[in-house]
Design a protein around this motif. Structure first.
Motif, PDB file in Angstrom:
ATOM      1  N   VAL A   1       0.843  -1.192   0.000  1.00  0.00           N
ATOM      2  CA  VAL A   1       0.000   0.000   0.000  1.00  0.00           C
ATOM      3  C   VAL A   1       0.883   1.247   0.000  1.00  0.00           C
ATOM      4  N   ASN A   2       0.609   2.160  -0.933  1.00  0.00           N
ATOM      5  CA  ASN A   2       1.330   3.435  -1.095  1.00  0.00           C
ATOM      6  C   ASN A   2       2.759   3.273  -1.611  1.00  0.00           C
ATOM      7  N   HIS A   3       3.129   2.079  -2.067  1.00  0.00           N
ATOM      8  CA  HIS A   3       4.447   1.855  -2.674  1.00  0.00           C
ATOM      9  C   HIS A   3       4.238   1.083  -3.978  1.00  0.00           C
ATOM     10  N   PRO A   4       3.800   1.796  -5.039  1.00  0.00           N
ATOM     11  CA  PRO A   4       3.427   1.117  -6.289  1.00  0.00           C
ATOM     12  C   PRO A   4       4.628   0.745  -7.151  1.00  0.00           C
ATOM     13  N   LEU A   5       4.357  -0.059  -8.160  1.00  0.00           N
ATOM     14  CA  LEU A   5       5.304  -0.364  -9.230  1.00  0.00           C
ATOM     15  C   LEU A   5       5.004   0.570 -10.394  1.00  0.00           C
ATOM     16  N   ARG A   6       6.046   1.205 -10.922  1.00  0.00           N
ATOM     17  CA  ARG A   6       5.889   2.112 -12.065  1.00  0.00           C
ATOM     18  C   ARG A   6       6.570   1.481 -13.284  1.00  0.00           C
ATOM     19  N   PHE A   7       5.805   1.327 -14.350  1.00  0.00           N
ATOM     20  CA  PHE A   7       6.381   0.744 -15.570  1.00  0.00           C
ATOM     21  C   PHE A   7       5.473   1.033 -16.762  1.00  0.00           C
ATOM     22  N   GLY A   8       6.092   1.339 -17.896  1.00  0.00           N
ATOM     23  CA  GLY A   8       5.376   1.443 -19.161  1.00  0.00           C
ATOM     24  C   GLY A   8       4.289   2.484 -19.200  1.00  0.00           C
ATOM     25  N   GLY A   9       4.431   3.556 -18.426  1.00  0.00           N
ATOM     26  CA  GLY A   9       3.405   4.598 -18.423  1.00  0.00           C
ATOM     27  C   GLY A   9       2.249   4.319 -17.491  1.00  0.00           C
ATOM     28  N   TYR A  10       2.424   3.359 -16.571  1.00  0.00           N
ATOM     29  CA  TYR A  10       1.367   3.018 -15.614  1.00  0.00           C
ATOM     30  C   TYR A  10       1.940   2.902 -14.209  1.00  0.00           C
ATOM     31  N   HIS A  11       1.067   3.119 -13.243  1.00  0.00           N
ATOM     32  CA  HIS A  11       1.368   2.843 -11.842  1.00  0.00           C
ATOM     33  C   HIS A  11       0.475   1.685 -11.399  1.00  0.00           C
ATOM     34  N   PHE A  12       1.078   0.703 -10.726  1.00  0.00           N
ATOM     35  CA  PHE A  12       0.338  -0.464 -10.241  1.00  0.00           C
ATOM     36  C   PHE A  12       0.337  -0.427  -8.720  1.00  0.00           C
ATOM     37  N   TYR A  13      -0.857  -0.183  -8.150  1.00  0.00           N
ATOM     38  CA  TYR A  13      -0.997  -0.037  -6.709  1.00  0.00           C
ATOM     39  C   TYR A  13      -1.591  -1.307  -6.094  1.00  0.00           C
ATOM     40  N   GLN A  14      -1.137  -1.631  -4.884  1.00  0.00           N
ATOM     41  CA  GLN A  14      -1.754  -2.722  -4.134  1.00  0.00           C
ATOM     42  C   GLN A  14      -3.110  -2.242  -3.652  1.00  0.00           C
ATOM     43  N   SER A  15      -4.174  -2.893  -4.123  1.00  0.00           N
ATOM     44  CA  SER A  15      -5.523  -2.425  -3.822  1.00  0.00           C
ATOM     45  C   SER A  15      -6.264  -3.351  -2.859  1.00  0.00           C
ATOM     46  N   SER A  16      -6.242  -4.654  -3.150  1.00  0.00           N
ATOM     47  CA  SER A  16      -6.955  -5.617  -2.302  1.00  0.00           C
ATOM     48  C   SER A  16      -6.310  -6.986  -2.482  1.00  0.00           C
ATOM     49  N   TYR A  17      -6.939  -8.021  -1.930  1.00  0.00           N
ATOM     50  CA  TYR A  17      -6.386  -9.375  -2.018  1.00  0.00           C
ATOM     51  C   TYR A  17      -7.460 -10.389  -1.657  1.00  0.00           C
ATOM     52  N   ASP A  18      -7.136 -11.634  -1.861  1.00  0.00           N
ATOM     53  CA  ASP A  18      -8.021 -12.738  -1.504  1.00  0.00           C
ATOM     54  C   ASP A  18      -7.949 -12.942   0.007  1.00  0.00           C
ATOM     55  N   ASP A  19      -8.959 -12.418   0.730  1.00  0.00           N
ATOM     56  CA  ASP A  19      -8.908 -12.486   2.194  1.00  0.00           C
ATOM     57  C   ASP A  19      -9.362 -13.833   2.745  1.00  0.00           C
ATOM     58  N   LYS A  20      -9.744 -14.761   1.873  1.00  0.00           N
ATOM     59  CA  LYS A  20     -10.138 -16.096   2.321  1.00  0.00           C
ATOM     60  C   LYS A  20      -8.969 -17.074   2.311  1.00  0.00           C
ATOM     61  N   ALA A  21      -8.226 -17.071   1.204  1.00  0.00           N
ATOM     62  CA  ALA A  21      -7.150 -18.054   1.063  1.00  0.00           C
ATOM     63  C   ALA A  21      -5.816 -17.429   0.677  1.00  0.00           C
ATOM     64  N   GLY A  22      -5.802 -16.136   0.395  1.00  0.00           N
ATOM     65  CA  GLY A  22      -4.552 -15.472   0.027  1.00  0.00           C
ATOM     66  C   GLY A  22      -3.951 -15.979  -1.262  1.00  0.00           C
ATOM     67  N   GLN A  23      -4.807 -16.354  -2.245  1.00  0.00           N
ATOM     68  CA  GLN A  23      -4.308 -16.945  -3.485  1.00  0.00           C
ATOM     69  C   GLN A  23      -4.084 -15.919  -4.596  1.00  0.00           C
ATOM     70  N   TYR A  24      -4.697 -14.749  -4.483  1.00  0.00           N
ATOM     71  CA  TYR A  24      -4.537 -13.754  -5.545  1.00  0.00           C
ATOM     72  C   TYR A  24      -4.438 -12.354  -4.952  1.00  0.00           C
ATOM     73  N   THR A  25      -3.949 -11.442  -5.780  1.00  0.00           N
ATOM     74  CA  THR A  25      -3.862 -10.036  -5.400  1.00  0.00           C
ATOM     75  C   THR A  25      -4.707  -9.223  -6.366  1.00  0.00           C
ATOM     76  N   VAL A  26      -5.175  -8.071  -5.906  1.00  0.00           N
ATOM     77  CA  VAL A  26      -5.936  -7.144  -6.741  1.00  0.00           C
ATOM     78  C   VAL A  26      -5.145  -5.850  -6.855  1.00  0.00           C
ATOM     79  N   LEU A  27      -4.846  -5.457  -8.093  1.00  0.00           N
ATOM     80  CA  LEU A  27      -4.044  -4.264  -8.350  1.00  0.00           C
ATOM     81  C   LEU A  27      -4.905  -3.163  -8.953  1.00  0.00           C
ATOM     82  N   GLN A  28      -4.644  -1.940  -8.532  1.00  0.00           N
ATOM     83  CA  GLN A  28      -5.237  -0.770  -9.164  1.00  0.00           C
ATOM     84  C   GLN A  28      -4.260  -0.264 -10.220  1.00  0.00           C
ATOM     85  N   VAL A  29      -4.717  -0.173 -11.451  1.00  0.00           N
ATOM     86  CA  VAL A  29      -3.871   0.252 -12.577  1.00  0.00           C
ATOM     87  C   VAL A  29      -4.241   1.684 -12.940  1.00  0.00           C
ATOM     88  N   VAL A  30      -3.253   2.581 -12.935  1.00  0.00           N
ATOM     89  CA  VAL A  30      -3.510   4.000 -13.195  1.00  0.00           C
ATOM     90  C   VAL A  30      -2.502   4.517 -14.216  1.00  0.00           C
TER      91      VAL A  30
END
Length: 327
Positions: free
Chosen positions: A264-293
């Motif tokens: 959170v608040n430490h995104p990946l910057r690449f190719g003209g986009y910022h990828f932010y940590q937005s959410s995740y699988d709170d049941k099993a922790g199998q996937y992540t949800v990214l906000q693309v800006v």
């Protein structure tokens, strides 16, 4: 002059209003056609002011302030929804403005679901989720309560025995599980930590009574207060999340061209986009949800703010300091 003053008053009112209606509603409000006209008029007025008033060219602080405001407006308009649409019509640049993407652990994907719609677009590269992990505030506590209501709290430290009282005896945390499962071997229940995807955090607790008799209880984070009638204590434990981290890789042309652990608040910057940590699988922790800006216009806005701040500092303080040295 009066036109400029009126536009500034309108800007103040709009800024106050936008601060109270939330980010999504504010974005929709500020992108309406009447306000696009207003932003354009404000930017044009500032540009005309710089060109018409020659005195600004002799006063660096005021020039920087005016030029910084122009850049902020131009950058914001260029990065807006209307700005992205204009880029597509004029230059054929079909860039994703904002959206979300879910990536499973060990998988890669380049599909982005646009915000507010079900439409998907593809990035010109893929993102791979190497690993996803959740970190918790330390220490984690086990809460113990007797049937009569007496309570204790001990830190979760595997192998350490904690005395409670002369009547209650001692308690020891034998093992900590991330995904507790129960199997059968030779007709007996066997508890084990399952490495397959899933999450069932639990503790194995050994209770020693004053007379030396021992018993075992299991406490489940997802099922607080779970107990049997013969259990001496009601046990609870809950881990408070401090951070969740995605280990990402950028895949382009079949090769890893960039990677970063984002949080959170430490995104990946690449190719003209910022990828932010937005959410995740709170049941099993199998996937992540990214906000693309999209970062279109962002660095123009940054440059504008730098010029604005530098102009204010120069005009209010630095020019007076330098004038003293000259005299």
């Amino acid at each position: 002059m009066w036109v400029g003053l009126l536009l500034i008053i309108v800007l103040i009112v709009l800024s106050i209003y936008g601060a109270f209606i939330g980010a999504e509603r504010a974005e929709q409000f500020f992108n309406r056609p009447p306000l696009v006209v207003y932003w354009t008029a404000l930017a044009m007025l500032l540009i005309i002011g710089i060109a018409a008033f020659r005195r600004l060219l002799r006063v660096p602080g005021l020039l920087l302030i005016h030029a910084g405001c122009v850049l902020i407006l131009i950058g914001g308009m260029w990065g807006s929804r209307a700005g992205h649409g204009l880029q597509k019509r004029l230059f054929g640049i079909d860039k994703i403005r904002s959206g979300r993407m879910a990536i499973y652990e060990g998988s890669s994907d380049n599909h982005v679901t646009l915000n507010g719609t079900r439409e998907q677009k593809k990035l010109p590269f893929s993102l791979k989720l190497k690993d996803f992990r959740i970190e918790y505030y330390q220490p984690v506590y086990l809460r113990i309560q007797t049937r009569q209501g007496r309570q204790w709290k001990v830190p979760v430290e595997v192998g350490k025995e904690f005395p409670l009282s002369e009547e209650a005896g001692t308690i020891k945390i034998v093992k900590e599980y991330e995904n507790l499962k129960i199997g059968m071997e030779e007709g007996k229940s066997v508890f084990f930590d399952d490495p397959s995807p899933g999450s069932n955090p639990a503790l194995e607790v050994q209770i020693t009574e004053p007379g030396g008799q021992t018993s075992t209880q299991y406490v489940f984070e997802l099922f607080p207060g779970h107990s049997h009638g013969q259990d001496k204590f009601l046990l609870r434990y809950h881990r408070v999340i401090s951070d969740y981290i995605s280990e990402l890789q950028i895949i382009e042309g079949g090769k890893v061209v960039a990677e970063k652990d984002i949080e959170v608040n430490h995104p990946l910057r690449f190719g003209g986009y910022h990828f932010y940590q937005s959410s995740y699988d709170d049941k099993a922790g199998q996937y992540t949800v990214l906000q693309v800006v999209s970062d279109t216009g962002l660095y123009v806005v940054y440059a504008g703010y730098w010029m604005l701040c530098l102009g204010v500092i120069w005009h209010m303080w630095l020019r007076h300091i330098f004038s003293r040295f000259k005299t």
